[in-house]
Design a protein around this motif. Sequence first.
Motif, mmCIF file in Angstrom:
data_model
loop_
_atom_site.group_PDB
_atom_site.id
_atom_site.type_symbol
_atom_site.label_atom_id
_atom_site.label_comp_id
_atom_site.label_asym_id
_atom_site.label_seq_id
_atom_site.Cartn_x
_atom_site.Cartn_y
_atom_site.Cartn_z
ATOM 1 N N VAL A 28 0.841 -1.201 0.000
ATOM 2 C CA VAL A 28 0.000 0.000 0.000
ATOM 3 C C VAL A 28 0.876 1.251 0.000
ATOM 4 C CG1 VAL A 28 -1.729 1.312 1.278
ATOM 5 C CG2 VAL A 28 -1.921 -1.175 1.132
ATOM 6 N N GLU A 29 1.929 1.236 0.818
ATOM 7 C CA GLU A 29 2.836 2.384 0.873
ATOM 8 C C GLU A 29 3.506 2.605 -0.479
ATOM 9 O OE1 GLU A 29 3.256 4.597 3.275
ATOM 10 O OE2 GLU A 29 1.738 3.568 4.473
ATOM 11 N N LEU A 30 3.854 1.509 -1.147
ATOM 12 C CA LEU A 30 4.476 1.615 -2.464
ATOM 13 C C LEU A 30 3.538 2.315 -3.447
ATOM 14 C CD1 LEU A 30 6.489 -1.145 -4.233
ATOM 15 C CD2 LEU A 30 4.678 0.019 -5.472
ATOM 16 N N LEU A 31 2.256 1.955 -3.420
ATOM 17 C CA LEU A 31 1.297 2.578 -4.327
ATOM 18 C C LEU A 31 1.059 4.039 -3.976
ATOM 19 C CD1 LEU A 31 -1.300 -0.315 -4.767
ATOM 20 C CD2 LEU A 31 0.482 0.423 -6.364
ATOM 21 N N LYS A 32 1.088 4.363 -2.704
ATOM 22 C CA LYS A 32 0.957 5.766 -2.295
ATOM 23 C C LYS A 32 2.118 6.588 -2.841
ATOM 24 C CE LYS A 32 0.105 6.189 2.175
ATOM 25 N NZ LYS A 32 0.110 5.803 3.611
ATOM 26 N N GLN A 33 3.325 6.030 -2.749
ATOM 27 C CA GLN A 33 4.497 6.725 -3.286
ATOM 28 C C GLN A 33 4.408 6.856 -4.803
ATOM 29 O OE1 GLN A 33 7.093 8.183 -1.807
ATOM 30 N NE2 GLN A 33 6.471 7.686 0.283
ATOM 31 N N ALA A 34 3.947 5.786 -5.461
ATOM 32 C CA ALA A 34 3.819 5.816 -6.924
ATOM 33 C C ALA A 34 2.832 6.889 -7.358
ATOM 34 C CB ALA A 34 3.376 4.446 -7.440
ATOM 35 N N PHE A 35 1.716 6.984 -6.636
ATOM 36 C CA PHE A 35 0.740 8.030 -6.953
ATOM 37 C C PHE A 35 1.379 9.406 -6.811
ATOM 38 C CE2 PHE A 35 -2.301 11.204 -5.475
ATOM 39 C CZ PHE A 35 -3.251 11.168 -6.482
ATOM 40 N N ASN A 36 2.092 9.616 -5.725
ATOM 41 C CA ASN A 36 2.696 10.923 -5.466
ATOM 42 C C ASN A 36 3.774 11.278 -6.483
ATOM 43 O OD1 ASN A 36 2.654 13.217 -3.644
ATOM 44 N ND2 ASN A 36 4.721 12.615 -3.053
ATOM 45 N N LEU A 143 -0.636 4.089 -11.856
ATOM 46 C CA LEU A 143 -0.950 3.086 -10.834
ATOM 47 C C LEU A 143 -1.198 1.709 -11.449
ATOM 48 C CD1 LEU A 143 -3.278 5.154 -8.479
ATOM 49 C CD2 LEU A 143 -1.018 4.238 -7.905
ATOM 50 N N LEU A 144 -1.875 1.670 -12.592
ATOM 51 C CA LEU A 144 -2.129 0.389 -13.245
ATOM 52 C C LEU A 144 -0.819 -0.296 -13.633
ATOM 53 C CD1 LEU A 144 -5.159 1.263 -15.560
ATOM 54 C CD2 LEU A 144 -5.183 -0.201 -13.521
ATOM 55 N N THR A 145 0.125 0.484 -14.128
ATOM 56 C CA THR A 145 1.411 -0.079 -14.517
ATOM 57 C C THR A 145 2.186 -0.573 -13.306
ATOM 58 O OG1 THR A 145 1.530 1.350 -16.467
ATOM 59 C CG2 THR A 145 3.590 0.388 -15.699
ATOM 60 N N VAL A 146 2.221 0.232 -12.246
ATOM 61 C CA VAL A 146 2.935 -0.169 -11.035
ATOM 62 C C VAL A 146 2.289 -1.412 -10.424
ATOM 63 C CG1 VAL A 146 3.566 0.522 -8.682
ATOM 64 C CG2 VAL A 146 3.797 2.149 -10.558
ATOM 65 N N CYS A 147 0.961 -1.467 -10.413
ATOM 66 C CA CYS A 147 0.274 -2.659 -9.913
ATOM 67 C C CYS A 147 0.697 -3.895 -10.702
ATOM 68 C CB CYS A 147 -1.243 -2.482 -10.005
ATOM 69 S SG CYS A 147 -1.969 -1.488 -8.692
ATOM 70 N N ALA A 148 0.772 -3.768 -12.018
ATOM 71 C CA ALA A 148 1.179 -4.903 -12.850
ATOM 72 C C ALA A 148 2.598 -5.343 -12.514
ATOM 73 C CB ALA A 148 1.065 -4.535 -14.324
ATOM 74 N N MET A 149 3.496 -4.376 -12.361
ATOM 75 C CA MET A 149 4.890 -4.710 -12.051
ATOM 76 C C MET A 149 5.023 -5.397 -10.696
ATOM 77 S SD MET A 149 6.360 -3.747 -14.777
ATOM 78 C CE MET A 149 4.895 -3.731 -15.808
ATOM 79 N N GLU A 150 4.147 -5.025 -9.763
ATOM 80 C CA GLU A 150 4.191 -5.562 -8.402
ATOM 81 C C GLU A 150 3.281 -6.765 -8.208
ATOM 82 O OE1 GLU A 150 6.128 -4.577 -5.830
ATOM 83 O OE2 GLU A 150 7.148 -3.174 -7.179
ATOM 84 N N LYS A 151 2.636 -7.226 -9.298
ATOM 85 C CA LYS A 151 1.690 -8.339 -9.249
ATOM 86 C C LYS A 151 0.572 -8.081 -8.231
ATOM 87 C CE LYS A 151 3.319 -10.877 -12.516
ATOM 88 N NZ LYS A 151 3.748 -12.282 -12.399
ATOM 89 N N ILE A 152 0.073 -6.846 -8.283
ATOM 90 C CA ILE A 152 -1.114 -6.462 -7.526
ATOM 91 C C ILE A 152 -2.263 -6.391 -8.516
ATOM 92 C CG2 ILE A 152 -2.211 -4.642 -6.150
ATOM 93 C CD1 ILE A 152 0.633 -3.763 -5.303
ATOM 94 N N ASP A 153 -3.343 -7.067 -8.227
ATOM 95 C CA ASP A 153 -4.484 -7.034 -9.140
ATOM 96 C C ASP A 153 -5.305 -5.766 -8.940
ATOM 97 O OD1 ASP A 153 -4.478 -9.480 -10.769
ATOM 98 O OD2 ASP A 153 -4.505 -10.484 -8.822
#
Length: 211
Positions: A28-36, A143-153
């Motif tokens: 979750v923290e990773l996605l928050k950073q990616a958004f920012n 976010l969609l790209t980062v989710c894919a790279m991190e194997k987050i659906d």
Amino acid sequence: MSNSIKNLEWRYAVKKFDTEKILSQEKVELLKQAFNLTATSYGLQPIRMVVLKDKELQKQLVSHSFGQQQVAQASHILVICIENVINSDFIRNYFERVKKIRNTPDEVLEPYLVALLDDFSQKETPEIRQWCINQAYLAMGNLLTVCAMEKIDSCPMEGFDPEGYDQLLELGKKGLNSILVLPIGYRAQDDMFSSFKKVRKKVDDSIIEMF
């Protein structure tokens, strides 16, 4: 094939999440950073993101999401919002951050600040709002790209009632409007859509090369 392409092939808009699998706080923290870190026009960041992990609220949001159950099933819901007010103070605050972080002299910043203030002063409210919405879509793509790279659906959603979300999440009190919704988590084993082949144009039909 590179890992990046393999991960993008793996990604799809999840139709059913595994309700027993929860994202770690680290993810979750990773996605928050990616958004920012999302690129935005002028670097102004006229967007904010609500991170929701409240099953009761998630269930209530289903009725404002045209019945899409992913909103209730997902580990977390990311709601990408835009700022209601983009004024001179908002723009000046950005330049104060530039000055503080980069130690950029006022004489260097001032011409750019004046030009930006003049540009926005000539825009009508609907034009500024559309500009903000464009930035929200940039964030969604990132976010969609980062989710894919991190194997987050994930399951990107435009189909929802923004007024319902705004009211239930009390976004108006925060000076925000909801624009996009992104349920995230892990796909259910019985989501048949996970095995579907992607339907895309041939690369040569979507790319124009000029040499």
